[in-house]
Design an enzyme around this catalytic site. Sequence first.
Site, PDB file in Angstrom:
ATOM      1  N   GLU A 115       1.026  -1.373  -0.008  1.00 50.78           N
ATOM      2  CA  GLU A 115       0.086   0.040   0.053  1.00 50.78           C
ATOM      3  C   GLU A 115       0.874   1.274   0.013  1.00 50.78           C
ATOM      4  O   GLU A 115       1.850   1.410   0.740  1.00 50.78           O
ATOM      5  CB  GLU A 115      -0.830   0.141   1.245  1.00 50.78           C
ATOM      6  CG  GLU A 115      -1.715   1.287   1.109  1.00 50.78           C
ATOM      7  CD  GLU A 115      -2.818   1.552   2.565  1.00 50.78           C
ATOM      8  OE1 GLU A 115      -2.169   0.851   3.478  1.00 50.78           O
ATOM      9  OE2 GLU A 115      -3.428   2.313   2.479  1.00 50.78           O
TER      10      GLU A 115
ATOM     11  N   ARG B  14       5.610 -12.918   9.569  1.00 49.01           N
ATOM     12  CA  ARG B  14       6.422 -11.849   9.220  1.00 49.01           C
ATOM     13  C   ARG B  14       7.847 -11.770  10.040  1.00 49.01           C
ATOM     14  O   ARG B  14       7.833 -12.390  10.858  1.00 49.01           O
ATOM     15  CB  ARG B  14       5.466 -10.457   9.336  1.00 49.01           C
ATOM     16  CG  ARG B  14       5.120 -10.134  10.883  1.00 49.01           C
ATOM     17  CD  ARG B  14       4.174  -9.273  11.040  1.00 49.01           C
ATOM     18  NE  ARG B  14       4.540  -7.882  10.419  1.00 49.01           N
ATOM     19  CZ  ARG B  14       3.671  -7.015  10.017  1.00 49.01           C
ATOM     20  NH1 ARG B  14       2.549  -7.069  10.375  1.00 49.01           N
ATOM     21  NH2 ARG B  14       4.181  -5.822   9.555  1.00 49.01           N
TER      22      ARG B  14
ATOM     23  N   LYS C 221       4.486   0.040  10.247  1.00 50.16           N
ATOM     24  CA  LYS C 221       4.500   1.418   9.804  1.00 50.16           C
ATOM     25  C   LYS C 221       4.294   2.420  10.787  1.00 50.16           C
ATOM     26  O   LYS C 221       4.730   3.387  10.780  1.00 50.16           O
ATOM     27  CB  LYS C 221       3.502   1.234   8.731  1.00 50.16           C
ATOM     28  CG  LYS C 221       4.163   1.218   7.264  1.00 50.16           C
ATOM     29  CD  LYS C 221       3.188   1.220   6.082  1.00 50.16           C
ATOM     30  CE  LYS C 221       3.547   0.382   5.093  1.00 50.16           C
ATOM     31  NZ  LYS C 221       2.281   0.179   4.179  1.00 50.16           N
TER      32      LYS C 221
END
Length: 566
Positions: A36, A262, A272
């Site tokens: 994104e 992850r 983020k």
Amino acid sequence: MEEAEAVRSNFIREIIDSDLEKGTYGDKVATRFPPEPNGYLHIGHAKSICLNFGIARDYSGTCNLRFDDTNPSKESIEYVEAIKKDVQWMGFSWGERQFFASDYFEQLYQYAIQLIKMGKAYVCSLGPDEIREYRGTLTEPGKESPFRNRSVEENLDLFTRMRAGEFPDGEHVLRAKIDMAAANVIMRDPTLYRIKHVAHHRTGDAWPIYPMYDFTHCLSDAIEEITHSLCTLEFENNRELYDWVLDTLGLSPRPYQYEFARLNLTYTVLSKRRLIQLVEEGLVNGWDDPRMPTLSGLRRRGYTPEAIRTFCDKIGIAKSDNMVDYAMLDFCLREDLNDRAPRVMGVVKPLKMVITNYPEGGEEEFEFPYHPEDEAMGSRKVPFSRELYIEQDDFREDPPRKYFRLSPGREVRLRYAYYVTCEDVIKDPATGEVIEVHCTYDPKTKGGWSEDGRKVKGTLHWVSAKHAVQAEVRLYDKLFTQENPMDVPEGQDFKDVINAESLEVVPGYVEPSLASVEPGYHCQFERLGYYCADPDSTPGKPVFNRITTLRDTWARKERSQQGKKA
RNA sequence: UGGGGGAUGGUCUAGGGGUAAGACGACGGGUUCUGGCCCCGUUAACCAAGGUUCGAAUCCUUGUCCCCCAGCCA
């Protein structure tokens, strides 16, 4: 120079092998990397990039770069450009295969209409708070929305008018009609579209409604004929909806989603949200601060794409939560740069050395190889003179046991130059600090070796004072003081465990050949570590970032000796 | 007290009925004009308890612990 060992297999490759064997998609393998554009890529993304592009490479398949740009209020073109740069830098190319979810807005809209016509989606006019209430809890089922049984015609009318921009934000949403009692909360009539009168960085004002991730992602995969859609573990719950959308719409053949764990790295944060906090609160100097785990930060620090790729191969792909030791990354960096980085002389914490029996004003030049084990890397000339800089750490007035660098009366080698013996030390009368060491040299040891076979244990790096180039040296260390920055007492957070010494800027001296290196130039300052020229460098005034030190068994030994004394 | 996942040396990852393997780290040694690199060695693991079996990390049962999910974020 070989690129690592063969890529190890993992459960995802096993699935692909099996699909290939069964012919699920013929011989096709198609993956995608779907960021994104609302932030910068970090080393966790590198893991995904290497996985997706690596699979495409190894199976002669394709990997699309797809921007998941369905939330214009958070996304921007700036991020799109930064992401493209980072993926390229990692060494992967998507060729023509660059896509945007926003490319599919019209198709997505048509699919939504199809769902409405099938009676599988409806316009809900509950407010956000009501929707939450109606959703129920993890242990209690939800309640059906009073708007759940609107007619197809009414839904079509309302949705068309949503699209036409007739309603303000929040007035209605489009929801899938699934099951408000579903055990998986995500399946309790999830929102498919919301009204957002926000300009999109690519479609401008064309759309007042934007599709949600769960609706967009699976369909984008299907549209691009992705075969294996790889994402991280937190999307496991969403897979049921992924399947529902594709199967309800009857898409076939269709992609399937597989989830992997992850990356977590010791001494770093990789979310983020938290990275944004570091940047916005000025705790670091921007997204590309060399202490940041962003790809732009790692790049500026000097980590190479080769090292990061090797790292991603080494850590593997699995489904269990993990916390990879940062030392693994440094190992990969050293492994890469050990072969490729030129060896040069740089003194980071200078101590002046005067060679008292060397002629005043005299000087000479030595030819130094750039890499003692790789002649092909060539050589350059390095000047020598009566006054030099050596490393403060390389002199001890009162040397500990096993210290074999310079100390009073001791003879050491100046690398590639001469043997010198320490005869005297000059101290600052005020502080008692040693500010100069006086040595004599043995002219018969020119080149750094002795015909008489006399051995010296220590070899020191040095820079001729009169020829030295002043450089700004930025000594970087871990950004946090503890392995897991999230593991803090109540009332504190990760910002409370930032390492105050993560950056030390010192004026250093480097050999003349380094006066005007290009930003991004990698080298090894002999005996110190790997360094990279920073973009802040100007001709004649280089700035070097320390990427990582060399493995330092002496420092370790000394530390443990002190530990014993204490 | 719902659902979805996961547990193998200090760390990461293999092994899916037949000697628990590799990498990082740590420790020790060899070599060395970088206390680097390289080389050699040591260390150290199957979440627990039952069961099946000649044999279980692997299959079964029951537990335990950890992660994720109640955005009109992705």
